[in-house]
Design a protein around this motif. Structure first.
Motif, PDB file in Angstrom:
ATOM      1  N   ARG A  32       0.809  -1.222   0.000  1.00 31.59           N
ATOM      2  CA  ARG A  32       0.000   0.000   0.000  1.00 31.59           C
ATOM      3  C   ARG A  32       0.839   1.267   0.000  1.00 31.59           C
ATOM      4  O   ARG A  32       0.399   2.311  -0.474  1.00 31.59           O
ATOM      5  CB  ARG A  32      -0.921   0.035   1.233  1.00 31.59           C
ATOM      6  CG  ARG A  32      -1.846  -1.150   1.344  1.00 31.59           C
ATOM      7  CD  ARG A  32      -2.592  -1.170   2.663  1.00 31.59           C
ATOM      8  NE  ARG A  32      -1.694  -1.208   3.823  1.00 31.59           N
ATOM      9  CZ  ARG A  32      -1.064  -2.300   4.246  1.00 31.59           C
ATOM     10  NH1 ARG A  32      -1.222  -3.435   3.606  1.00 31.59           N
ATOM     11  NH2 ARG A  32      -0.271  -2.254   5.303  1.00 31.59           N
ATOM     12  N   ILE A  33       2.037   1.188   0.563  1.00 29.42           N
ATOM     13  CA  ILE A  33       2.813   2.390   0.874  1.00 29.42           C
ATOM     14  C   ILE A  33       4.205   2.332   0.251  1.00 29.42           C
ATOM     15  O   ILE A  33       4.889   1.305   0.312  1.00 29.42           O
ATOM     16  CB  ILE A  33       2.946   2.553   2.406  1.00 29.42           C
ATOM     17  CG1 ILE A  33       1.565   2.696   3.049  1.00 29.42           C
ATOM     18  CG2 ILE A  33       3.825   3.749   2.759  1.00 29.42           C
ATOM     19  CD1 ILE A  33       1.581   2.575   4.559  1.00 29.42           C
ATOM     20  N   ALA A  34       4.602   3.442  -0.340  1.00 31.90           N
ATOM     21  CA  ALA A  34       5.976   3.642  -0.795  1.00 31.90           C
ATOM     22  C   ALA A  34       6.553   4.842  -0.044  1.00 31.90           C
ATOM     23  O   ALA A  34       5.816   5.747   0.362  1.00 31.90           O
ATOM     24  CB  ALA A  34       6.025   3.890  -2.295  1.00 31.90           C
ATOM     25  N   LEU A  35       7.853   4.847   0.139  1.00 29.53           N
ATOM     26  CA  LEU A  35       8.530   5.943   0.827  1.00 29.53           C
ATOM     27  C   LEU A  35       9.511   6.611  -0.118  1.00 29.53           C
ATOM     28  O   LEU A  35      10.364   5.962  -0.718  1.00 29.53           O
ATOM     29  CB  LEU A  35       9.292   5.440   2.059  1.00 29.53           C
ATOM     30  CG  LEU A  35      10.214   6.458   2.744  1.00 29.53           C
ATOM     31  CD1 LEU A  35       9.416   7.632   3.321  1.00 29.53           C
ATOM     32  CD2 LEU A  35      11.061   5.803   3.813  1.00 29.53           C
ATOM     33  N   PHE A  69       0.388  10.268   1.940  1.00 25.40           N
ATOM     34  CA  PHE A  69      -0.231   9.971   3.230  1.00 25.40           C
ATOM     35  C   PHE A  69       0.353  10.797   4.366  1.00 25.40           C
ATOM     36  O   PHE A  69      -0.371  11.245   5.256  1.00 25.40           O
ATOM     37  CB  PHE A  69      -0.058   8.489   3.567  1.00 25.40           C
ATOM     38  CG  PHE A  69      -0.577   7.557   2.516  1.00 25.40           C
ATOM     39  CD1 PHE A  69      -1.780   7.809   1.868  1.00 25.40           C
ATOM     40  CD2 PHE A  69       0.129   6.415   2.167  1.00 25.40           C
ATOM     41  CE1 PHE A  69      -2.271   6.950   0.896  1.00 25.40           C
ATOM     42  CE2 PHE A  69      -0.359   5.544   1.203  1.00 25.40           C
ATOM     43  CZ  PHE A  69      -1.548   5.813   0.560  1.00 25.40           C
ATOM     44  N   LEU A  70       1.665  10.969   4.348  1.00 22.89           N
ATOM     45  CA  LEU A  70       2.349  11.644   5.459  1.00 22.89           C
ATOM     46  C   LEU A  70       3.660  12.217   4.945  1.00 22.89           C
ATOM     47  O   LEU A  70       4.373  11.550   4.187  1.00 22.89           O
ATOM     48  CB  LEU A  70       2.620  10.649   6.588  1.00 22.89           C
ATOM     49  CG  LEU A  70       3.253  11.197   7.878  1.00 22.89           C
ATOM     50  CD1 LEU A  70       2.246  12.058   8.637  1.00 22.89           C
ATOM     51  CD2 LEU A  70       3.756  10.062   8.746  1.00 22.89           C
ATOM     52  N   ARG A  71       3.986  13.437   5.365  1.00 20.44           N
ATOM     53  CA  ARG A  71       5.201  14.090   4.892  1.00 20.44           C
ATOM     54  C   ARG A  71       5.982  14.695   6.041  1.00 20.44           C
ATOM     55  O   ARG A  71       5.409  15.282   6.960  1.00 20.44           O
ATOM     56  CB  ARG A  71       4.843  15.191   3.867  1.00 20.44           C
ATOM     57  CG  ARG A  71       4.184  14.630   2.639  1.00 20.44           C
ATOM     58  CD  ARG A  71       3.805  15.705   1.640  1.00 20.44           C
ATOM     59  NE  ARG A  71       2.791  16.628   2.148  1.00 20.44           N
ATOM     60  CZ  ARG A  71       1.510  16.318   2.270  1.00 20.44           C
ATOM     61  NH1 ARG A  71       1.079  15.098   1.994  1.00 20.44           N
ATOM     62  NH2 ARG A  71       0.634  17.205   2.695  1.00 20.44           N
ATOM     63  N   ASN A  76       8.549  11.405   2.342  1.00 23.85           N
ATOM     64  CA  ASN A  76       7.173  11.507   1.860  1.00 23.85           C
ATOM     65  C   ASN A  76       6.639  10.087   1.676  1.00 23.85           C
ATOM     66  O   ASN A  76       7.166   9.304   0.882  1.00 23.85           O
ATOM     67  CB  ASN A  76       7.139  12.270   0.533  1.00 23.85           C
ATOM     68  CG  ASN A  76       5.732  12.609   0.084  1.00 23.85           C
ATOM     69  OD1 ASN A  76       4.752  12.152   0.652  1.00 23.85           O
ATOM     70  ND2 ASN A  76       5.630  13.414  -0.968  1.00 23.85           N
ATOM     71  N   PHE A  77       5.600   9.746   2.441  1.00 26.51           N
ATOM     72  CA  PHE A  77       4.952   8.449   2.325  1.00 26.51           C
ATOM     73  C   PHE A  77       3.824   8.560   1.291  1.00 26.51           C
ATOM     74  O   PHE A  77       2.894   9.342   1.466  1.00 26.51           O
ATOM     75  CB  PHE A  77       4.391   8.005   3.675  1.00 26.51           C
ATOM     76  CG  PHE A  77       5.441   7.663   4.693  1.00 26.51           C
ATOM     77  CD1 PHE A  77       5.898   6.355   4.828  1.00 26.51           C
ATOM     78  CD2 PHE A  77       5.978   8.635   5.523  1.00 26.51           C
ATOM     79  CE1 PHE A  77       6.868   6.025   5.771  1.00 26.51           C
ATOM     80  CE2 PHE A  77       6.946   8.322   6.472  1.00 26.51           C
ATOM     81  CZ  PHE A  77       7.394   7.007   6.593  1.00 26.51           C
ATOM     82  N   LEU A  78       3.920   7.750   0.234  1.00 31.70           N
ATOM     83  CA  LEU A  78       3.023   7.849  -0.913  1.00 31.70           C
ATOM     84  C   LEU A  78       2.300   6.524  -1.154  1.00 31.70           C
ATOM     85  O   LEU A  78       2.724   5.473  -0.647  1.00 31.70           O
ATOM     86  CB  LEU A  78       3.821   8.209  -2.168  1.00 31.70           C
ATOM     87  CG  LEU A  78       4.573   9.531  -2.163  1.00 31.70           C
ATOM     88  CD1 LEU A  78       5.737   9.474  -3.144  1.00 31.70           C
ATOM     89  CD2 LEU A  78       3.633  10.674  -2.514  1.00 31.70           C
ATOM     90  N   TYR A 290      -3.894   4.706   6.534  1.00 33.75           N
ATOM     91  CA  TYR A 290      -2.538   4.680   5.991  1.00 33.75           C
ATOM     92  C   TYR A 290      -1.653   5.718   6.673  1.00 33.75           C
ATOM     93  O   TYR A 290      -0.462   5.475   6.932  1.00 33.75           O
ATOM     94  CB  TYR A 290      -2.568   4.929   4.479  1.00 33.75           C
ATOM     95  CG  TYR A 290      -3.305   3.874   3.686  1.00 33.75           C
ATOM     96  CD1 TYR A 290      -3.621   2.629   4.236  1.00 33.75           C
ATOM     97  CD2 TYR A 290      -3.698   4.116   2.377  1.00 33.75           C
ATOM     98  CE1 TYR A 290      -4.304   1.666   3.512  1.00 33.75           C
ATOM     99  CE2 TYR A 290      -4.381   3.150   1.635  1.00 33.75           C
ATOM    100  CZ  TYR A 290      -4.685   1.941   2.225  1.00 33.75           C
ATOM    101  OH  TYR A 290      -5.355   0.987   1.497  1.00 33.75           O
ATOM    102  N   ARG A 291      -2.225   6.886   6.961  1.00 34.86           N
ATOM    103  CA  ARG A 291      -1.460   7.917   7.670  1.00 34.86           C
ATOM    104  C   ARG A 291      -1.011   7.405   9.030  1.00 34.86           C
ATOM    105  O   ARG A 291       0.147   7.571   9.424  1.00 34.86           O
ATOM    106  CB  ARG A 291      -2.307   9.167   7.844  1.00 34.86           C
ATOM    107  CG  ARG A 291      -1.596  10.303   8.608  1.00 34.86           C
ATOM    108  CD  ARG A 291      -2.581  11.325   9.115  1.00 34.86           C
ATOM    109  NE  ARG A 291      -3.488  10.717  10.078  1.00 34.86           N
ATOM    110  CZ  ARG A 291      -4.708  11.172  10.343  1.00 34.86           C
ATOM    111  NH1 ARG A 291      -5.195  12.207   9.696  1.00 34.86           N
ATOM    112  NH2 ARG A 291      -5.456  10.562  11.239  1.00 34.86           N
TER     113      ARG A 291
END
Length: 329
Positions: A32-35, A69-71, A76-78, A290-291
């Motif tokens: 679900r998440i990439a960084l 999702f979060l920075r 940066n979480f994408l 996700y955040r």
């Protein structure tokens, strides 16, 4: 002299490496998440992209733009895009003279229906961005990401610029230096002109050429670089066929669309997309989940020392209507 290069935290290197861009490394955290992690400390380009995502969150999301999702200042979480980039897809169908050499042969091209959908999604993203007062500034296959259902998402916003300002330009064939034959040039001859419909539709034309023909314009030539810059400046473009997509490529290269929404309307009329085939933005419920997952990773030390010294600079608001659903990836 002190180097600004950031040492990659050890915990990040345990995850799957995806790519290295101009401003950051990208790793897959899970399905679900990439960084995206900055390569340099206090990178202006990285901060600029974070600022763009801050702007995006003040508006209902565009389903054709990757979501953050979060920075933090250097992270940066994408949303993870399992299909990779369009550039990866194109290269998988090419035979090249060396990794960066000319394309010798394209062994496969994508179905017309899929290309039409990608074009529709690209135009939708660019028109949405323009409605916020910006151009992307770096439209190219590397920056088009594909999800698990082959929907195209626009990413990488560190080159975004305001509409109406002088364009910083881009490499050929994604931008064109204005030449002698440009009617509207005036004193701007020899520059990339002003950010707006002309600059973005030219880039869209070159990207559509990639989607249709499986390679960049003139990527099958031995003499590239400055030669291509001159060819494009003189409005000498690769030969096209007679299909409806070829007509759009030609009109984009020649700046025939007065507004980007005119281009989008034409593409919508031919793409045959139905609501069931449309991409969806991630809903508020899942954005919050996700955040929180990203925040837990930060608190667990994923980002090393900066995990304890930096607070999130932004969290998503994720406005979405009642038809929201989780996006497959």
């Amino acid at each position: 002299m002190t180097s600004n290069i950031i040492k990659l935290p050890g915990k990040i290197s345990a995850y799957t490496f995806l790519s290295r861009g101009a401003v950051g490394w990208v790793y897959q955290i899970n399905d679900r998440i990439a960084l995206k992690f900055a390569r340099e400390l206090d990178s202006e380009e990285f901060a600029k992209e974070n600022d763009m995502f801050d702007l995006f969150e003040k508006h209902p999301p565009c389903p054709h733009v990757i979501q953050s999702f979060l920075r933090l200042p250097n992270a940066n979480f994408l949303a993870f895009m399992s299909g990779g980039s369009l550039d990866d897809r194109l290269r998988s169908h090419q035979i090249r003279d060396g990794h960066f050499g000319k394309v010798l042969r394209v062994v496969k091209t994508e179905p017309v229906e899929l290309v039409e959908r990608w074009l529709r999604e690209l135009c939708g993203a660019v028109v949405w961005l323009e409605s916020l007062g910006y151009v992307h500034g770096d439209l190219r296959p590397n920056n088009f990401l594909l999800d698990g259902r082959d929907h195209l998402k626009l990413g990488d916003f560190d080159c975004a610029e305001k509409v109406g300002e002088p364009s910083s330009g881009n490499g050929a064939p994604w931008a064109r230096v204005l030449g002698e034959d440009a009617d509207e040039v005036g004193a701007r001859r020899g520059s990339f002109g002003i950010n707006g419909p002309r600059t973005e539709q030219f880039a869209i034309g070159s990207n559509l050429y990639c989607m249709v023909y499986g390679l960049e314009p003139y990527e099958d030539r031995d003499d590239r670089g400055p030669i291509i810059v001159k060819l494009l400046r003189d409005m000498k473009f690769p030969e096209l066929r007679d299909g409806h997509l070829d007509s759009i490529i030609s009109r984009c290269w020649r700046g025939r669309y007065r507004q980007l929404k005119d281009l989008l309307e034409e593409v919508e009329a031919i793409s045959g997309m139905t609501p069931s085939s449309e991409a969806m933005s991630i809903s508020r419920e899942y954005l919050d989940d996700y955040r929180n997952e990203c925040q837990a990773l930060v608190e667990d030390g994923l980002l090393g020392n900066m995990s304890r010294s930096a607070n999130p600079i932004s969290t998503p608001k994720g406005v979405r209507g009642p038809d929201s659903r989780k996006e497959a990836s």
